[in-house]
Design a protein around this motif. Structure first.
Motif, PDB file in Angstrom:
ATOM      1  N   ASP A 160      46.655   3.536  70.021  1.00 19.35           N
ATOM      2  CA  ASP A 160      46.846   2.293  70.756  1.00 19.35           C
ATOM      3  C   ASP A 160      48.173   2.347  71.523  1.00 19.35           C
ATOM      4  OD1 ASP A 160      48.784   1.839  68.831  1.00 19.35           O
ATOM      5  OD2 ASP A 160      47.722   0.211  67.848  1.00 19.35           O
ATOM      6  N   TYR A 161      48.494   1.257  72.197  1.00 19.01           N
ATOM      7  CA  TYR A 161      49.664   1.258  73.088  1.00 19.01           C
ATOM      8  C   TYR A 161      50.938   1.585  72.333  1.00 19.01           C
ATOM      9  CZ  TYR A 161      53.104  -0.290  76.503  1.00 19.01           C
ATOM     10  OH  TYR A 161      54.166  -0.347  77.365  1.00 19.01           O
ATOM     11  N   GLU A 162      51.102   1.014  71.143  1.00 22.51           N
ATOM     12  CA  GLU A 162      52.317   1.250  70.361  1.00 22.51           C
ATOM     13  C   GLU A 162      52.447   2.724  69.996  1.00 22.51           C
ATOM     14  OE1 GLU A 162      50.342  -1.260  70.121  1.00 22.51           O
ATOM     15  OE2 GLU A 162      51.583  -3.065  70.194  1.00 22.51           O
ATOM     16  N   GLU A 177      53.448   4.780  73.387  1.00 29.87           N
ATOM     17  CA  GLU A 177      54.807   4.639  73.890  1.00 29.87           C
ATOM     18  C   GLU A 177      55.836   5.375  73.041  1.00 29.87           C
ATOM     19  OE1 GLU A 177      56.030   0.577  74.050  1.00 29.87           O
ATOM     20  OE2 GLU A 177      55.640   0.180  71.919  1.00 29.87           O
ATOM     21  N   LYS A 184      58.128   5.684  79.699  1.00 31.82           N
ATOM     22  CA  LYS A 184      57.613   4.447  80.280  1.00 31.82           C
ATOM     23  C   LYS A 184      57.022   4.672  81.665  1.00 31.82           C
ATOM     24  CE  LYS A 184      58.907  -0.401  81.022  1.00 31.82           C
ATOM     25  NZ  LYS A 184      60.012  -1.402  80.917  1.00 31.82           N
ATOM     26  N   SER A 205      45.129  -2.354  82.491  1.00 31.40           N
ATOM     27  CA  SER A 205      46.471  -1.836  82.238  1.00 31.40           C
ATOM     28  C   SER A 205      46.347  -0.749  81.178  1.00 31.40           C
ATOM     29  CB  SER A 205      47.407  -2.935  81.735  1.00 31.40           C
ATOM     30  OG  SER A 205      46.974  -3.402  80.459  1.00 31.40           O
ATOM     31  N   ARG A 253      47.783  -0.837  78.331  1.00 27.46           N
ATOM     32  CA  ARG A 253      47.579  -1.524  77.052  1.00 27.46           C
ATOM     33  C   ARG A 253      46.116  -1.902  76.869  1.00 27.46           C
ATOM     34  NH1 ARG A 253      50.934  -4.111  73.394  1.00 27.46           N
ATOM     35  NH2 ARG A 253      52.770  -3.877  74.739  1.00 27.46           N
ATOM     36  N   ASP A 254      45.489  -2.370  77.940  1.00 23.69           N
ATOM     37  CA  ASP A 254      44.075  -2.733  77.882  1.00 23.69           C
ATOM     38  C   ASP A 254      43.218  -1.489  77.668  1.00 23.69           C
ATOM     39  OD1 ASP A 254      41.964  -4.710  78.124  1.00 23.69           O
ATOM     40  OD2 ASP A 254      41.502  -3.802  80.061  1.00 23.69           O
ATOM     41  N   LEU A 303      43.494  -0.551  73.989  1.00 22.12           N
ATOM     42  CA  LEU A 303      42.733  -1.471  73.136  1.00 22.12           C
ATOM     43  C   LEU A 303      41.248  -1.134  73.190  1.00 22.12           C
ATOM     44  CD1 LEU A 303      42.203  -3.973  71.409  1.00 22.12           C
ATOM     45  CD2 LEU A 303      42.277  -5.341  73.517  1.00 22.12           C
TER      46      LEU A 303
END
Length: 884
Positions: free
Chosen positions: A557-559, A562, A567, A612, A614-615, A618
């Motif tokens: 996932d996004y976390e 990163e 970034k 995005s 993040r999307d 998910l």
């Protein structure tokens, strides 16, 4: 695994016998290092305590040169971004660049009469010379990553107790060209070492090829006799069941006794197990080593060890010692013993092997394992966490892949603890060792087929590693190599000599996808496919009957992303459409970290095009969850008819890769883990998407009866429709059809899709197993999810113990389903996730008017964490934890 005796036991032994100061201490701090090219001094000079180590740097031991350089901030973190590209590769620099001296100063008390001091090096990669106090202690240069070293250093110790150990470590030769092939140009396999270090499709090259003192360095003090390599075999006749009284088991024990002195030594080898003592008198000739076998122990009413999901994993402590003259304990070892017997037999219906433990057949649900850390930074805690994750996936087997290593005893100790059987490969791979024609390889197929160059070193190393791990209850099978057999003389030595003589209890697979494991009637390699599959295919398409490798997705996932992607590079891959030759375009950092994207967007787009990164991440979790639940459900649905087991490729990454992982390198789980956890549950209701049949699978040895199967449908607004409920019974170790619900599902789902809830409840209406699906509309789109209304979940978090927090999510009545909620513990200051955390479940959905409780285990330290909850239609919430 052997352990240093606890102080309380030593004190008890002292009361009974005068005890030699039997001490083992690990040299894991205080090392210094220097590139060999930066000094003209030789080992005789460097190992003298008087030699001044000016300009030397602290060293990581156990560890590698690259780990030391990273610790000293001489290189950037090779696991982050494109940093690895900027670290000099040994193929370009030459071997001298990564040839290093390692020095350790230590004090050692004087030895008493007949005492012996032993230096143990459990792993050096690749070659080394060892010096102590101005003297060379290995007559010939040591070679081989997987060959332990033992030196009697008693004559070399300093009289003033001030000692210096100096070791020069040389890289493997050749190091291989990391040209992008599997194992680079293949020449890394000419040595007896890890092959992945030249690069693979899930990892970039490790620049020093793991050169260094990579495993433990131990100094041991014994009496006149050194007790080593104890061997414990347990025999469990008959067909057993977990729990209750047990018929006796047989325990067979032997050990090596080494006498380095000039006189024969008489004494007794003895051990104690569960209050029973067995002893054997013996005389060991001068300057010799003998294997001594004790008489068999008939162990009454044993506590049997079982694989995960089938029973408990009790471990006995077997305490062994050699006593001289009935008065002096010369040496002692402790072995943890799991009483079990593992067998295999041919299943004529499936045309594959099936595994039996204590006489009961076990359906194998496994994962392929590479290595814990690509830079060999091993810790007991990390091993424990990774194997616990595999236990939490409801798996019962791990296969250790042949391009890495025979895993460390600490890995096996964790598998013993959590009930994970192990298939252990030796150091071969079809890619580097010549199974296929490959233009990226430096040498032809026939030449590669004879790798490594030193067959005798391979054979000696294999014998040594067998001795190191053979006592572990979890070790189930040996395997000659990954997708290829070793050369004929090595294969013959393994099958006909080493394993019968040094083990004698485990089945030997010639290679990982051998017909003797799983008959290949389909052609190809006998494993795969890899990449994202249509979930229906796992149910409908019959593949290899014991598939050693299948599946490969797992973007975090996004976390997670990163943590290792800068970034500026955190941008979602772009879908180019079905007409494009390359269906996706991804950022270069993503592709460097082995994102392939094959098929992801095909299964993401029905949820809506990602808006995005993040999307994207998910929606990738929705795909991940469905992929691995369907994989294991599909195989389980055909147990004993099509399949005797399957092993996922792969379940973890030792580097920040995006291919094939249930949790990331930083030990943060993604939805793959929880989809697999659901699909692998021992007692599990499930929905066949091909024929719309509701089924139940029972992976236990007991009849499951007096259960209510409750099948409910929910629309996107949360309206519930009971499809059916029926009392069910299912026999042990089987999958069973119950009822088709296709007509109802098609009607309810055709407009916007729907949710399907399957529950098994006991007579008290307690849910004993639950499965929750989200189904697409008639066009294969998740149109209802795209416009699904929000719901507000009430969350209550409380501390159950200092390392345990429970979180209860309650969804109001008349609300939509609270869908796909990701829970985490976060630091209250940074809001970064605590890692690792072990969740009883995650990515959970909460039905209208109902509650779900998740228990989190973590290692406390620092301020009390906050609980984070965020779902598909639930806004992120952060809340404190109430005191117990």
């Amino acid at each position: 695994m052997t352990y240093r005796l606890p102080l309380c036991l030593l004190l008890l032994l002292v009361l009974r016998f005068p005890l030699w100061a039997q001490i083992q201490r690990e040299f894991n701090t205080g090392w210094q290092c220097l590139p060999a090219a930066k000094t003209r001094a030789d080992g005789l000079a460097l190992s003298r305590p008087s030699y001044v180590l000016a300009g030397w740097a602290p060293a990581v031991v156990p560890g590698t040169v690259l780990a030391t350089q990273l610790a000293n901030k001489q290189v950037p973190d090779p696991f982050y971004g494109m940093n690895n590209k900027h670290i000099p590769d040994i193929y370009t620099t030459g071997r001298d660049y990564y040839t290093y001296w390692f020095v350790k100063d230590f004090t050692e008390a004087p030895v008493a009469a007949k005492e012996q001091i032993w230096l143990h090096l459990r792993g050096v990669n690749y070659s080394c010379d060892v010096f102590l106090n101005g003297q060379k202690i290995n007559k010939l240069t040591h070679h081989g990553m997987f060959l332990r070293q033992e030196y009697n250093v008693t004559p070399y110790l300093a009289r003033d107790n001030q000692n210096r150990l100096a070791i020069i470590v040389y890289p493997a030769d050749p190091v291989g060209n990391p040209n992008g092939g599997q194992g680079g140009d293949g020449r890394i396999a000419k040595s007896v070492a890890t092959q992945y270090t030249a690069g693979w499709d899930w990892i970039q090259p490790i620049r020093d090829r793991n050169t260094g003192i990579w495993d433990k360095v131990v100094l041991e003090r014994t009496g006149a006799i050194n007790l080593k390599n104890p061997h414990v075999v347990t025999r469990v006749p008959g067909v057993r069941l977990p729990g209750g009284g047990q018929a006796p088991a047989m325990v067979q024990v032997s050990a090596e006794l080494e006498n380095p002195t000039a006189k024969a030594i008489a004494g007794a080898l003895q051990y104690t197990l569960d209050g029973h003592t067995v002893s054997q008198s013996v005389s060991i000739p001068a300057q010799s080593t003998q294997v001594v076998s004790l008489k068999d122990l008939r162990l009454p009413n044993p506590k049997l060890w079982w694989p995960n999901g089938y029973g408990a994993q009790p471990l006995y402590q077997l305490k062994m010692q050699f006593v001289i003259g009935s008065k002096t304990v010369s040496d002692a070892e402790t072995v943890e013993v799991g009483v079990r017997e593992i067998q295999t037999q041919w299943n004529a219906k499936t045309q594959s092997r099936q595994v039996l433990v204590n006489g009961q057949k076990v359906f194998i649900k496994g994962g392929n394992w590479i290595i814990s850390d690509a830079m060999l930074r091993f810790t007991d805690a990390r091993y424990d966490a990774e194997i616990r994750f595999h236990r939490d996936m409801n798996l019962n087997l791990i296969r250790v892949w042949g391009g890495a290593l025979v895993e460390r005893p600490e890995f096996y100790a964790a598998c013993d603890k959590y009930g994970l059987l192990v298939i252990q490969d030796f150091w071969m791979s079809g890619d580097a060792n010549g199974r296929w024609l490959d233009p990226q390889k430096a040498e032809d197929q026939w030449t590669r087929r004879q790798y490594p160059d030193d067959h005798r070193l391979f054979i000696n190393s294999a014998a040594d590693q067998v001795k190191m791990v053979r006592n572990h209850a979890s070790l189930a099978m040996w395997c000659g190599g990954n997708e290829i057999t070793p050369p004929r003389d090595i294969l013959t030595a393994l099958a006909d000599s080493i394993l019968p003589r040094l083990d004698g209890t485990r089945w030997f697979i010639p290679y990982s996808n051998s017909d003797s494991l799983s008959y290949n009637r389909l052609g190809g390699n006998g494993d795969g496919p890899y990449g994202i599959q249509d979930p229906r295919s796992f149910w409908a398409v019959r593949t290899f009957p014991f598939n050693s490798e299948v599946g490969s997705v797992g973007v975090g996932d996004y976390e997670s992303l990163e943590r290792f992607i800068p970034k500026a590079n955190l941008m979602a891959p772009q879908y180019l459409g079905p007409a494009s030759k390359n269906a996706e375009k991804a950022d270069s950092v993503w592709t460097y970290h082995t994102y392939t994207g094959v098929g992801y967007n095909q299964y993401l787009l029905p949820y809506g095009a990602p808006t995005s990164v993040r999307d994207f991440a998910l929606k990738a979790q929705l795909v991940n969850y469905n992929q691995y639940r369907a994989l294991m459900e599909g195989f389980s649905a055909h147990m004993w008819e099509w399949y005797t087991g399957t092993i996922i490729w792969k379940t973890q990454n030792p580097w920040t890769s995006m291919r094939g992982q249930m949790y990331d390198y930083y030990l943060d789980p993604n939805a793959c883990l929880y989809g697999l956890r659901s699909g692998s549950a021992p007692l599990h209701p499930m929905y066949n998407p091909v024929d719309s049949m509701v089924m139940i699978v029972n992976n236990s040895f007991a009849v499951q009866r007096d259960l209510m199967l409750v099948v409910d449908a929910y629309d996107l607004a949360g309206k519930k429709t009971n499809i059916t409920q029926v009392i069910v019974e299912i026999n042990p170790s089987m999958a069973k059809n119950y009822l088709p619900i296709g007509a109802v599902v098609r009607q309810m789902a055709k407009q916007k899709g729907m949710f399907l809830s399957l529950q098994l409840q006991d007579l008290n209406k307690k849910v004993v197993s639950h499965n929750f699906y989200w189904l697409s509309d008639a066009k294969g789109e998740f149109s209802g999810l795209k416009t699904m209304a929000k719901t507000t979940v009430k969350i209550a978090a409380k501390q159950l113990a200092k390392d345990k927090i429970s979180v209860t999510l309650t969804n109001p009545a008349n609300a939509p389903v609270a869908f796909f909620n990701r829970l985490a513990l976060v630091n209250p200051s940074t809001q970064q996730r605590l890692l690792p955390v072990f969740y009883s479940d995650n990515y959970v959905s909460v039905l209208p008017g109902e509650s779900t409780t998740v228990v989190m285990d973590y290692t406390p330290g620092g301020p009390m964490p906050l609980v984070s909850v965020e779902g598909w239609n639930v806004e992120r919430q952060l809340l404190p934890v109430a005191a117990n």
